[in-house]
Design a protein around this motif. Structure first.
Motif, PDB file in Angstrom:
ATOM      1  N   ALA A   1      -2.312  32.184 -16.656  1.00 27.54           N
ATOM      2  CA  ALA A   1      -3.841  31.809 -15.527  1.00 27.54           C
ATOM      3  C   ALA A   1      -3.683  30.255 -16.285  1.00 27.54           C
ATOM      4  CB  ALA A   1      -4.161  33.116 -15.661  1.00 27.54           C
ATOM      5  N   SER A   2      -3.924  30.042 -16.591  1.00 26.87           N
ATOM      6  CA  SER A   2      -4.483  28.142 -16.463  1.00 26.87           C
ATOM      7  C   SER A   2      -3.284  27.880 -15.458  1.00 26.87           C
ATOM      8  CB  SER A   2      -5.246  27.837 -17.677  1.00 26.87           C
ATOM      9  OG  SER A   2      -3.864  27.994 -18.563  1.00 26.87           O
ATOM     10  N   ALA A   3      -2.043  27.726 -16.268  1.00 28.10           N
ATOM     11  CA  ALA A   3      -1.045  27.024 -16.277  1.00 28.10           C
ATOM     12  C   ALA A   3      -0.514  27.190 -14.195  1.00 28.10           C
ATOM     13  CB  ALA A   3       0.188  27.234 -16.661  1.00 28.10           C
ATOM     14  N   VAL A   4      -0.672  28.434 -14.530  1.00 34.63           N
ATOM     15  CA  VAL A   4      -0.316  28.572 -12.464  1.00 34.63           C
ATOM     16  C   VAL A   4      -1.382  28.304 -12.158  1.00 34.63           C
ATOM     17  CG1 VAL A   4      -0.210  30.311 -11.122  1.00 34.63           C
ATOM     18  CG2 VAL A   4       0.570  30.613 -13.508  1.00 34.63           C
ATOM     19  N   ARG A   5      -2.521  28.141 -12.565  1.00 33.48           N
ATOM     20  CA  ARG A   5      -3.811  27.460 -11.529  1.00 33.48           C
ATOM     21  C   ARG A   5      -3.582  25.984 -11.703  1.00 33.48           C
ATOM     22  NH1 ARG A   5      -7.538  29.496 -14.331  1.00 33.48           N
ATOM     23  NH2 ARG A   5      -7.627  31.146 -12.781  1.00 33.48           N
ATOM     24  N   ARG A   6      -3.476  25.430 -12.521  1.00 40.01           N
ATOM     25  CA  ARG A   6      -3.201  23.728 -12.542  1.00 40.01           C
ATOM     26  C   ARG A   6      -1.785  23.803 -11.251  1.00 40.01           C
ATOM     27  NH1 ARG A   6      -3.309  24.165 -17.604  1.00 40.01           N
ATOM     28  NH2 ARG A   6      -1.522  24.198 -18.155  1.00 40.01           N
ATOM     29  N   LEU A   7      -0.848  24.024 -11.219  1.00 37.91           N
ATOM     30  CA  LEU A   7       0.800  24.236 -10.981  1.00 37.91           C
ATOM     31  C   LEU A   7      -0.003  24.072  -9.513  1.00 37.91           C
ATOM     32  CD1 LEU A   7       3.344  25.366 -12.775  1.00 37.91           C
ATOM     33  CD2 LEU A   7       2.846  23.406 -12.104  1.00 37.91           C
ATOM     34  N   LEU A   8      -0.946  25.608  -8.872  1.00 36.75           N
ATOM     35  CA  LEU A   8      -1.462  25.303  -7.530  1.00 36.75           C
ATOM     36  C   LEU A   8      -2.529  24.155  -7.190  1.00 36.75           C
ATOM     37  CD1 LEU A   8      -1.201  29.781  -7.584  1.00 36.75           C
ATOM     38  CD2 LEU A   8       0.701  27.960  -7.231  1.00 36.75           C
ATOM     39  N   THR A   9      -2.745  24.205  -7.657  1.00 38.96           N
ATOM     40  CA  THR A   9      -4.644  23.063  -7.462  1.00 38.96           C
ATOM     41  C   THR A   9      -3.988  21.467  -7.013  1.00 38.96           C
ATOM     42  OG1 THR A   9      -6.327  24.475  -8.671  1.00 38.96           O
ATOM     43  CG2 THR A   9      -6.385  21.965  -8.046  1.00 38.96           C
ATOM     44  N   GLU A  10      -2.810  21.239  -7.973  1.00 40.29           N
ATOM     45  CA  GLU A  10      -1.794  19.692  -8.257  1.00 40.29           C
ATOM     46  C   GLU A  10      -1.380  19.966  -6.618  1.00 40.29           C
ATOM     47  OE1 GLU A  10       0.535  16.228 -10.365  1.00 40.29           O
ATOM     48  OE2 GLU A  10       0.006  18.985 -11.381  1.00 40.29           O
ATOM     49  N   ALA A  11      -0.835  20.750  -6.398  1.00 41.31           N
ATOM     50  CA  ALA A  11       0.561  20.971  -5.273  1.00 41.31           C
ATOM     51  C   ALA A  11      -0.925  20.807  -3.894  1.00 41.31           C
ATOM     52  CB  ALA A  11       0.745  22.255  -5.233  1.00 41.31           C
ATOM     53  N   VAL A  12      -1.753  21.623  -3.984  1.00 41.53           N
ATOM     54  CA  VAL A  12      -2.784  21.435  -2.823  1.00 41.53           C
ATOM     55  C   VAL A  12      -3.644  19.918  -2.817  1.00 41.53           C
ATOM     56  CG1 VAL A  12      -5.090  21.998  -1.353  1.00 41.53           C
ATOM     57  CG2 VAL A  12      -2.969  23.617  -1.987  1.00 41.53           C
ATOM     58  N   ARG A  13      -4.827  19.573  -3.687  1.00 35.81           N
ATOM     59  CA  ARG A  13      -4.588  18.679  -4.348  1.00 35.81           C
ATOM     60  C   ARG A  13      -4.258  17.196  -4.169  1.00 35.81           C
ATOM     61  NH1 ARG A  13      -8.748  18.766  -9.328  1.00 35.81           N
ATOM     62  NH2 ARG A  13      -9.545  20.239  -7.858  1.00 35.81           N
ATOM     63  N   GLY A  14      -2.956  17.339  -4.540  1.00 37.21           N
ATOM     64  CA  GLY A  14      -2.162  16.468  -4.766  1.00 37.21           C
ATOM     65  C   GLY A  14      -1.529  15.602  -2.752  1.00 37.21           C
ATOM     66  N   GLY A  15      -2.011  16.871  -2.549  1.00 31.91           N
ATOM     67  CA  GLY A  15      -1.413  16.330  -0.683  1.00 31.91           C
ATOM     68  C   GLY A  15       0.752  17.210  -0.442  1.00 31.91           C
ATOM     69  N   HIS A  16       1.112  17.430  -1.755  1.00 33.89           N
ATOM     70  CA  HIS A  16       2.191  18.190  -1.484  1.00 33.89           C
ATOM     71  C   HIS A  16       2.512  19.414  -0.207  1.00 33.89           C
ATOM     72  CE1 HIS A  16       3.323  15.612  -5.411  1.00 33.89           C
ATOM     73  NE2 HIS A  16       2.283  16.120  -6.540  1.00 33.89           N
ATOM     74  N   CYS A  17       2.067  20.078  -0.395  1.00 31.22           N
ATOM     75  CA  CYS A  17       2.128  20.774   0.421  1.00 31.22           C
ATOM     76  C   CYS A  17       0.227  21.407   0.902  1.00 31.22           C
ATOM     77  CB  CYS A  17       3.196  22.212  -0.072  1.00 31.22           C
ATOM     78  SG  CYS A  17       2.244  22.626  -1.088  1.00 31.22           S
TER      79      CYS A  17
END
Length: 346
Positions: free
Chosen positions: A179-195
């Protein structure tokens, strides 16, 4: 034949330097290398190695991350069109390989998109390759084949076709149970401005991943993250473009009457409201939109102008969105006065 014997009129070392020292058996054949010669070179302890079925690595050592990607793409596309020109012309020696109807997805794609939460390419056990559903192709070695009914339009990253971030995320999340790995990926996608969050949730929904509890928890965090970022952008838009200060995050009610709905920004004197559209597409689009539409219709019947803004529009067209709000504020003088409503903190 010795290891130094040229295998074709055009030395293969010339091509291998340009094309990452990875070639298909068909490409080697076009250079005059017979199957017997290829097998001799790929023998244990030889100078080459058969890295994937029909794909040869033209050196004995471990492949680089880039070589693994090209090898997987060549394996997936070799039955259709060779990955690189068999005999490049003088002006084509530095041409990028062409991989029709295949692309990198999953964790490898996210690494190529610049994610910091994903492993380096050399640390990945598998490279996920997205292909059309009708392709008759099996996973082999490091190449894991994923099929889809509709291929997305790939992004080109250093000459490599890569699935868009939302699709790559969905394919990566499908293989993760942490769960923590999934959360990190989704958070970086938004926080990093990818989508934007909505595009991610849409892909997760289409992949039928929203029934997994650890994915749902991560999505909730993602949506909260996305809303916070969108609100910050809205604050910045108002201040940077010289709009009058609104009241922020309020609820509207009729005096002694029903609740009319919450708004992200409201200008009481002009009766203009801004609402951020951060809904998550977990259900049918029509159902998701109906709540927004009903609230907007109710407010506009009362003479309140509602400006809907999506996080994507705030990110990509802040100046244009500020102009829309400014126009609505200026037009207030030409409208009939709005009904009186009670403004409460949300």
């Amino acid at each position: 034949m010795t290891h130094n014997t040229p295998l074709s009129p055009r030395p293969l070392r010339h091509l291998s330097e340009i094309h990452r020292r990875v070639m298909t058996a068909a490409q080697l054949k076009s250079h005059g290398v017979s199957a017997a010669e290829m097998n001799e070179q790929c023998r244990p302890g030889g100078p080459w190695q058969q890295f994937l079925p029909g794909v040869v690595l033209l050196h004995p050592g471990p492949p680089t991350g880039e070589e693994r990607l090209h090898a997987a793409l060549m394996y997936a596309s070799r039955e259709r069109t060779p990955g690189v020109p068999a005999q490049p012309n003088a002006g084509e020696e530095h041409a990028a390989p062409a991989y029709p109807e295949v692309m990198i997805t999953g964790l490898a794609a996210l690494t190529l998109h610049g994610f910091s939460a994903t492993p380096p390419l050399t640390a990945l056990d598998t490279v996920d390759i997205l292909v059309p559903r009708m392709r008759r192709l099996r996973s082999a070695g490091c190449a894991r084949i994923l099929r889809t009914a509709a291929l997305p339009t790939p992004r080109q990253v250093t000459g490599i076709p890569v699935a868009p971030v939302p699709r790559a995320l969905a394919d990566a999340v499908a293989e993760l149970t942490d769960a923590s790995a999934v959360r990190r990926l989704l958070t970086e996608a938004v926080r990093g401005g990818h989508c934007e969050p909505a595009s991610v949730v849409r892909e997760l929904n289409q992949a039928k991943l929203l029934g997994r509890p650890h994915v749902v928890d991560a999505v909730d965090s993602l949506l909260a993250e996305g809303r916070a970022i969108a609100e910050d952008r809205l604050y910045a838009m108002v201040h940077e473009h010289g709009l009058p200060d609104p009241v922020w995050n309020v609820d509207l009610r009729l005096p002694g009457g029903p609740h009319l709905g919450g708004l992200d920004a409201y200008w009481p004197e002009q009766a203009v409201a801004v609402e951020l559209d951060t809904r998550a597409p977990r259900q049918e689009e029509d159902a998701l939109w109906s709540e927004y539409a009903r609230k907007r219709e109710t407010l506009e019947r009362l003479g309140i102008t509602v400006v809907h803004i999506t996080p994507k529009k705030l990110r990509d067209g802040t100046e244009q969105q500020a102009a829309v709000v400014r126009t609505a504020l200026m037009a207030a003088a030409d409208r009939d006065p709005a009904a009186y409503v009670v403004v409460l903190p949300r």
